[in-house]
Design a protein around this motif. Structure first.
Motif, PDB file in Angstrom:
ATOM      1  N   ASP A 257     -10.838 -25.657  55.435  1.00  0.00           N
ATOM      2  CA  ASP A 257     -12.338 -25.595  55.635  1.00  0.00           C
ATOM      3  C   ASP A 257     -12.914 -24.255  55.104  1.00  0.00           C
ATOM      4  N   MET A 258     -12.200 -23.155  55.201  1.00  0.00           N
ATOM      5  CA  MET A 258     -12.749 -22.118  54.298  1.00  0.00           C
ATOM      6  C   MET A 258     -12.939 -22.215  52.808  1.00  0.00           C
ATOM      7  N   VAL A 259     -11.805 -22.723  52.177  1.00  0.00           N
ATOM      8  CA  VAL A 259     -11.924 -23.006  50.764  1.00  0.00           C
ATOM      9  C   VAL A 259     -13.081 -24.097  50.501  1.00  0.00           C
ATOM     10  N   THR A 260     -13.108 -25.104  51.262  1.00  0.00           N
ATOM     11  CA  THR A 260     -14.388 -26.010  51.112  1.00  0.00           C
ATOM     12  C   THR A 260     -15.869 -25.195  51.382  1.00  0.00           C
ATOM     13  N   THR A 261     -15.775 -24.258  52.196  1.00  0.00           N
ATOM     14  CA  THR A 261     -17.054 -23.530  52.513  1.00  0.00           C
ATOM     15  C   THR A 261     -17.406 -22.795  51.362  1.00  0.00           C
ATOM     16  N   VAL A 262     -16.323 -21.908  50.630  1.00  0.00           N
ATOM     17  CA  VAL A 262     -16.425 -21.146  49.587  1.00  0.00           C
ATOM     18  C   VAL A 262     -16.904 -21.940  48.281  1.00  0.00           C
ATOM     19  N   PHE A 263     -16.336 -23.313  48.287  1.00  0.00           N
ATOM     20  CA  PHE A 263     -16.725 -24.014  47.006  1.00  0.00           C
ATOM     21  C   PHE A 263     -18.271 -24.330  47.107  1.00  0.00           C
ATOM     22  N   GLU A 264     -18.639 -24.853  48.451  1.00  0.00           N
ATOM     23  CA  GLU A 264     -20.080 -25.299  48.559  1.00  0.00           C
ATOM     24  C   GLU A 264     -21.089 -23.956  48.709  1.00  0.00           C
ATOM     25  N   THR A 265     -20.583 -22.975  49.167  1.00  0.00           N
ATOM     26  CA  THR A 265     -21.459 -21.626  48.902  1.00  0.00           C
ATOM     27  C   THR A 265     -21.787 -21.242  47.734  1.00  0.00           C
ATOM     28  N   ASN A 266     -20.609 -21.392  46.673  1.00  0.00           N
ATOM     29  CA  ASN A 266     -20.938 -20.850  45.288  1.00  0.00           C
ATOM     30  C   ASN A 266     -21.750 -21.964  44.686  1.00  0.00           C
ATOM     31  N   LEU A 267     -21.841 -23.172  44.964  1.00  0.00           N
ATOM     32  CA  LEU A 267     -22.777 -23.965  44.524  1.00  0.00           C
ATOM     33  C   LEU A 267     -24.335 -23.795  45.033  1.00  0.00           C
ATOM     34  N   LEU A 269     -25.410 -20.804  45.897  1.00  0.00           N
ATOM     35  CA  LEU A 269     -25.764 -19.485  45.440  1.00  0.00           C
ATOM     36  C   LEU A 269     -26.158 -19.748  44.078  1.00  0.00           C
ATOM     37  N   GLN A 270     -25.476 -20.689  43.257  1.00  0.00           N
ATOM     38  CA  GLN A 270     -26.008 -20.811  41.874  1.00  0.00           C
ATOM     39  C   GLN A 270     -27.334 -21.707  41.869  1.00  0.00           C
ATOM     40  N   ASP A 271     -27.571 -22.289  42.823  1.00  0.00           N
ATOM     41  CA  ASP A 271     -28.952 -22.814  43.186  1.00  0.00           C
ATOM     42  C   ASP A 271     -29.976 -21.983  43.402  1.00  0.00           C
ATOM     43  N   ARG A 273     -30.041 -18.780  42.728  1.00  0.00           N
ATOM     44  CA  ARG A 273     -30.054 -18.083  41.405  1.00  0.00           C
ATOM     45  C   ARG A 273     -30.947 -18.685  40.359  1.00  0.00           C
ATOM     46  N   LEU A 274     -30.580 -20.047  40.388  1.00  0.00           N
ATOM     47  CA  LEU A 274     -31.379 -20.637  39.248  1.00  0.00           C
ATOM     48  C   LEU A 274     -33.036 -20.624  39.708  1.00  0.00           C
ATOM     49  N   ASN A 275     -33.249 -20.881  41.019  1.00  0.00           N
ATOM     50  CA  ASN A 275     -34.666 -20.706  41.551  1.00  0.00           C
ATOM     51  C   ASN A 275     -35.334 -19.435  41.373  1.00  0.00           C
ATOM     52  N   THR A 276     -34.402 -18.382  41.528  1.00  0.00           N
ATOM     53  CA  THR A 276     -35.101 -17.010  41.184  1.00  0.00           C
ATOM     54  C   THR A 276     -35.320 -16.851  39.634  1.00  0.00           C
ATOM     55  N   VAL A 277     -34.392 -17.343  38.747  1.00  0.00           N
ATOM     56  CA  VAL A 277     -34.771 -17.360  37.466  1.00  0.00           C
ATOM     57  C   VAL A 277     -35.929 -18.212  37.047  1.00  0.00           C
ATOM     58  N   MET A 278     -35.993 -19.112  37.690  1.00  0.00           N
ATOM     59  CA  MET A 278     -36.930 -20.364  37.317  1.00  0.00           C
ATOM     60  C   MET A 278     -38.696 -19.506  37.750  1.00  0.00           C
ATOM     61  N   LYS A 279     -38.419 -18.775  38.917  1.00  0.00           N
ATOM     62  CA  LYS A 279     -39.757 -18.008  39.558  1.00  0.00           C
ATOM     63  C   LYS A 279     -40.025 -17.140  38.604  1.00  0.00           C
ATOM     64  N   LYS A 280     -38.948 -16.142  37.965  1.00  0.00           N
ATOM     65  CA  LYS A 280     -39.411 -15.146  37.092  1.00  0.00           C
ATOM     66  C   LYS A 280     -39.953 -15.845  35.631  1.00  0.00           C
ATOM     67  N   LEU A 281     -39.338 -16.647  35.373  1.00  0.00           N
ATOM     68  CA  LEU A 281     -39.863 -17.380  34.109  1.00  0.00           C
ATOM     69  C   LEU A 281     -41.047 -17.914  34.286  1.00  0.00           C
ATOM     70  N   SER A 282     -41.553 -18.597  35.383  1.00  0.00           N
ATOM     71  CA  SER A 282     -42.701 -18.902  35.375  1.00  0.00           C
ATOM     72  C   SER A 282     -43.820 -17.930  35.786  1.00  0.00           C
ATOM     73  N   GLY A 283     -43.249 -16.872  36.567  1.00  0.00           N
ATOM     74  CA  GLY A 283     -44.420 -15.566  36.563  1.00  0.00           C
ATOM     75  C   GLY A 283     -44.760 -15.081  35.130  1.00  0.00           C
ATOM     76  N   TRP A 284     -43.773 -14.612  34.586  1.00  0.00           N
ATOM     77  CA  TRP A 284     -43.977 -13.977  33.010  1.00  0.00           C
ATOM     78  C   TRP A 284     -44.755 -15.135  32.034  1.00  0.00           C
ATOM     79  N   ALA A 285     -44.217 -16.337  32.455  1.00  0.00           N
ATOM     80  CA  ALA A 285     -45.223 -17.399  31.388  1.00  0.00           C
ATOM     81  C   ALA A 285     -46.489 -17.263  31.733  1.00  0.00           C
ATOM     82  N   ALA A 286     -46.833 -17.193  33.012  1.00  0.00           N
ATOM     83  CA  ALA A 286     -48.294 -17.312  33.444  1.00  0.00           C
ATOM     84  C   ALA A 286     -49.145 -15.704  32.863  1.00  0.00           C
ATOM     85  N   ILE A 287     -48.113 -14.728  32.990  1.00  0.00           N
ATOM     86  CA  ILE A 287     -48.876 -13.578  32.362  1.00  0.00           C
ATOM     87  C   ILE A 287     -49.115 -13.407  30.987  1.00  0.00           C
TER      88      ILE A 287
END
Length: 337
Positions: A257-267, A269-271, A273-287
Motif C-alpha cells: 500500500d505504501m509503495v502504491t501511495t508513493v507512485f500515485e503521489t508522485n504522479l 505532484l507532477q500534475d 508542478r505542471l499546473n504551476t508551470v502553466m500558470k506562470k507561463l500564462s501569466g508571463w504570456a499575458a504580460i
C-alpha cells in the motif's frame, strides 16, 4: 555432489567423521541424529540417495526443479518443504534504477525421523553470496538442539530464513521511506524515481510470493510431530516462529500500500508542478502581450495622435510600463507568478 557437509550426534553428543555414504547407516541408529547439507547437487546422485532412503521421487524432482514455489508436503516416512531465504543488497549510486534489492536462495529439506537433508541451489539473480548455512548450525548449538531431536534442526533452519525475511522487509521499508522523503525534497526528486518505485513494487511482489506461503510451511511442521523424540519444549519456539511469519506477512502487505501511495503521489505532484508551470507561463504570456499589442498598434501605417513625435513615444512607453506593472502585481497577488 559439488559440496556436501554434515554433522552427526550420537546420544546427544556431536561426533566427527561424517561422510555422505554413511547417511543411510546413521539414520537406522535410534540414538543418532544426522544433518546433511547438499549444495548444487548432482541429479542422479540425489536420486540414488532418495532411493536408498525411501524418499518420494516427486519430492526429489521438486528439490532440483528450476522454479518451484514455497510449499510443504507430508509423506508417510518424511516431510518435504521448499523455502526461499532472502538477502538484501544496497545498489551503488551509479547502479541503474531497475536494480533489485533482493537476492533469493532456494532451500529444500527432507525431514526424516532422525535426520535432516537440506538441498540448496545456487543463488538467484547471479549474486556472489550464498545462504549462511553455518548460522543454522550455530543456532542449533545455542538451543542445545541435540536434546530435542530433528525438530530443533528444522526450527533453526526456518528461524534463519524468517529472520532474513524480516531484514528484507525492513530494507524495502527504508527504501520506500527514502522515496517519500525524496518526493517532498526542496530540489525535487532525483531522476529515475518512477523506475525505482516500480522496481520496489516488483521486489515486494517477489518477497510476497516468498513470505506469504511460509505460514503454511511453519503451520504444517508445527502441528505435525516430526518424530517420537521431539520435545514438547519446542512448541513455544514454533509458536513464536509462526508469529514472526505472520508479522512479516502483514508488514509486506502494508508496504504494498505504501509503495502504491508513493507512485500515485508522485504522479499527483507532477500534475501539480505542471499546473504551476502553466500558470506562470500564462501569466508571463499575458504580460508580454501588452507591449506587443501597443507596439503593434503604433506600427500601423495610418495617422494617429503622436505620430513622429517624442511625446507619442513617451506616452506609449509609459502606457506599456504601467500596464505591465499592473498585470505583474495582480498575478503575483494571485500566486500565478
Amino acid at each position: 555432489m559439488k559440496q556436501v557437509r554434515g554433522r552427526i550426534w550420537r546420544s546427544g553428543k556431536p561426533v566427527d567423521g561424517f561422510t555422505f555414504t554413511d547417511i543411510s547407516d546413521c539414520l537406522t541408529d535410534e540414538d543418532t541424529l544426522v544433518w546433511a547439507d547438499i549444495y548444487d547437487p548432482d541429479h542422479e546422485a540425489l536420486r540414488e540417495l532418495a532411493g536408498e532412503l525411501g524418499l518420494n521421487m516427486w519430492a526429489v524432482e521438486d528439490a532440483v526443479a528450476p522454479k518451484e514455489r514455497t510449499k510443504t508436503s507430508v509423506y508417510q516416512s518424511h516431510t518435504f518443504f521448499t523455502v526461499y531465504a532472502v538477502d538484501t543488497r544496497t545498489p551503488g549510486e551509479e547502479a541503474p534504477p531497475d536494480t533489485s534489492l533482493l537476492v533469493k536462495h532456494r532451500i529444500s529439506a527432507f525431514v526424516l525421523p532422525r535426520g535432516l537433508i537440506t538441498v540448496r541451489l545456487p543463488s538467484i539473480n547471479g549474486a556472489p553470496t550464498e545462504f549462511d548455512i553455518d548460522e543454522v548450525s550455530r543456532r542449533f548449538d545455542d538451543l542445545g538442539g541435540q536434546n530435542y531431536g530433528v525438530g530443533a534442526l528444522v526450527h533453526g533452519l526456518l528461524d534463519v530464513v524468517v529472520d532474513g525475511h524480516f531484514e528484507a522487509v525492513e530494507a524495502l521499508d527504508d527504501a520506500i521511506e527514502s522515496l517519500e522523503d525524496e518526493l517532498f525534497a526542496d530540489g525535487g526528486p532525483r531522476r529515475g524515481l518512477q523506475r525505482r518505485t516500480f522496481q520496489l513494487r516488483k521486489d515486494l511482489v517477489e518477497l510476497r510470493r516468498v513470505v506469504l506461503p511460509m505460514r503454511e510451511v511453519v503451520s504444517t511442521i508445527q502441528h505435525r510431530r516430526l518424530d517420537s523424540s521431539t520435545s514438547p519444549a519446542l512448541d513455544p519456539l514454533y509458536a513464536d516462529l509462526y508469529d514472526h511469519v505472520l508479522r512479516a506477512s502483514e508488514w509486506t502487505e502494508s508496504l504494498r500500500d505504501m509503495v502504491t501511495t508513493v507512485f500515485e503521489t508522485n504522479l499527483s505532484l507532477q500534475d501539480a508542478r505542471l499546473n504551476t508551470v502553466m500558470k506562470k507561463l500564462s501569466g508571463w504570456a499575458a504580460i508580454i502581450a501588452v507591449p506587443t499589442a501597443i507596439t503593434g498598434f503604433y506600427g500601423q501605417n495610418v495617422m494617429y495622435p503622436g505620430i513622429n513625435t517624442v511625446v507619442g513615444f513617451i506616452a506609449s512607453s509609459i502606457l506599456i510600463v504601467v500596464l505591465v506593472i499592473l498585470l505583474y502585481v495582480m498575478f503575483k497577488r494571485r500566486d500565478w507568478l
